[in-house]
Design a protein around this motif. Structure first.
Motif: not given
Length: 571
Positions: A26-46, A135-143
């Protein structure tokens, strides 16, 4: 504390390897979703920069369609990320669906702010893309900690941003969920402003004794000896002072228990204990469920009996739980019950039989305003069954209405416990200036006995009379106790069907009316439909809050009737 709807005690240290593997996926999938979200965020800013250069009607029309697509994508990405995040944390149930605020913050763009219900559904709230990336930089305990905080305090944060004010914000939140005594702020402010409170010495500006300044611990020992009616003078060396009773409880849980071990606690109980027992100590709280029904064995609602304690301990041990202690709240929060000396002795003897520590929270000990009720402190009992395992907590937040001072004290007869607790002062001590003011306040016995306590008890009684009269006029059942700052009320007749889901719906209806109450589920109450309502509020604000309360219940009554009629027609 606000309503921690989804906070449940989690058995600590019980995650097997399959759970860890699943969480990693789930953590790996979460990172993939967040990376995609970042790309979309950059696109939206443009796109946002392009939008500023568009002038023609046609161009703006096209960009409006893109903007709508952007909102849908942003909302979907937020929902997927939140679902994966909740699945990645073992022991936390998936949260409710998110309602996205949008990637750029729609409030700033002049659009309508999200409703209270939408705020209640944001777990965690997606304020912007950058907040989600954390959330990408937090430990499991941090999450785990982040989700725990969001689920526990989201209503409180909404309240802090939109507080009611008689002149500046008449449509803001009125808070009857927070147990704060605001009835004697005039008296306490006047006393704290007197000249003897103003003192600045070198020693007060330097690092304190981690256990608490000696002068304050000596005064706390004298104060508790007097007001708890201790049979002998209490020892200042057995006093530990930290920044609040929650800090004391959290530290004490860590000192007495290892991660994954457990404490018994009668339920319903103060919901903050659930939060703080998980935050640091990772100690499980095992509810000893009490019922409202009166029987020949239970002569009053929510009565704690030794049989209940025995049953809960037996069931916990059958499940492999290592129970280390018992937590008692006296006067009780949220019930308002005051334990008699005989009752306390029965509970203490039970704990002695099984070598359990007993933590007694007496933070409301001077808030027993009914003159017919006698408060009995555990420190007043001569011949305690097991003094080395008996620990008492008290602070000034409730009795003196100065929660902002962040003062909590432990009294323990166990020197080892006191010594171990001292180390927490390194992180959780109180400023020297504050300790001096507290010492002067507690020393002024004449002012406390002749001015403050009589006025406080009188005002508490008057506010209690007002709110209970209002509840009776609405035909609402409640526990009529003479202590604390709140009333435990039964709103079962206003929810249909009587489930925790419908209890949550009623809770949200109050929030939509900008009124905060505490629902029973946040106190681990076994029965849906119970709420705690605080009455120690400014009279004008209390009246305004009760007006909103009545309006919500009037609508709720018709909604329940409509559901029942619809159900009858279907049959």
């Amino acid at each position: 504390m606000s309503d921690p709807d989804n906070v449940q005690p989690i058995p600590c240290g019980q995650m097997g390897s399959p759970v860890l593997i699943e969480r990693q996926i789930y953590s790996q999938l979460l990172n993939m979703i967040l990376n995609l979200q970042q790309l979309l965020g950059d696109h939206f800013k443009q796109l946002a920069s392009v939008r500023l250069r568009c002038t023609s009607l046609e161009e703006q029309k096209n960009l409006k369609a893109i903007h709508e697509q952007e909102e849908i994508i942003s909302s979907s990405m937020c929902q997927m990320a939140s679902l994966l995040l909740s699945k990645a944390v073992s022991g936390l149930r998936p949260q409710e669906s998110l309602v996205s605020l949008g990637s750029r913050g729609d409030i700033a763009d002049g659009q309508r702010a999200p409703s209270t219900r939408q705020l209640d559904q944001l777990v965690p709230q997606e304020r912007d893309f950058e907040a989600t990336f954390l959330t990408r930089v937090l430990s499991n305990r941090g999450v785990d900690i982040s989700l725990l905080y969001d689920s526990s305090f989201r209503d409180y944060e909404a309240y802090q941003k939109d507080k009611y004010h008689e002149e500046n914000n008449t449509l803001g939140f009125l808070n009857l969920s927070l147990s704060e005594n605001k009835l004697c702020l005039d008296l306490i402010t006047d006393r704290l402003c007197q000249s003897d409170m103003n003192n600045v010495e070198e020693v007060l500006l330097q690092y304190p004794n981690w256990r608490g300044q000696p002068f304050l611990r000596e005064e706390v020992a004298r104060f508790l000896t007097y007001y708890c009616k201790a049979p002998a003078p209490l020892d200042p060396e057995n006093v530990v002072v930290l920044n609040g009773c929650c800090s004391v409880f959290s530290a004490l849980a860590m000192v007495l228990c290892d991660p994954g071990e457990a404490l018994l606690i009668p339920a319903p109980f103060y919901g903050g204990f659930t939060f703080i027992s998980r935050l640091y100590a990772k100690v499980e709280l095992i509810p000893v469920y009490l019922e409202s029904e009166i029987t020949y064995k239970r002569t009053q609602p929510f009565q704690l009996t030794v049989d209940k304690l025995e049953q809960a301990l037996y069931e916990a041990r059958c499940k492999g739980k290592d129970v280390k202690g018992l937590v008692l709240i006296n006067p009780h929060n949220p019930l308002g019950d005051v334990y008699s000396q005989n009752s306390l002795m029965r509970y203490l003897r039970f704990a002695k039989r099984y070598d359990l520590h007993v933590i007694v929270d007496e933070i409301y000990m001077l808030s027993v305003f009914d003159k017919t009720i006698k408060f009995c402190s555990v420190l007043s009992i001569e011949g305690l069954p097991d003094p080395k395992r008996t620990h008492m907590i008290w602070g000034t937040s409730k009795d003196f209405g100065i929660s902002g001072f962040r003062f909590g004290a432990l009294y323990t007869y166990n020197k080892e416990v006191a010594s171990a607790m001292s180390s927490f002062g390194y992180l959780h001590s109180i400023s020297g200036i504050t300790q001096y003011k507290l010492c002067r306040l507690l020393q002024d016995r004449e002012w406390i006995d002749r001015v403050y306590l009589p006025a406080n008890h009188s005002r508490l009684q008057e506010a209690h009379d007002y709110i209970t009269k209002k509840l009776k006029s609405l035909d609402i059942d409640f526990l009529d106790r003479g202590s604390g700052l709140y009333v435990w009320i039964n709103l079962k007749k206003f929810i249909y069907p009587c489930t925790f889901e419908e209890e949550l719906t009623l809770h949200r209806n109050f929030l939509d009316a900008k009124l905060m109450l505490s629902r029973g589920k946040s106190y681990m109450c076994k029965e849906p439909g119970w709420f705690r309502i605080t009455f120690a509020e400014n009279p004008a604000r209390l009246k305004q809050a009760m007006d909103r309360f009545c309006q919500v219940l009037e609508k709720q009554k018709y909604d329940c009737l409509a559901k029942q009629l619809e159900e009858a027609q279907m049959e």
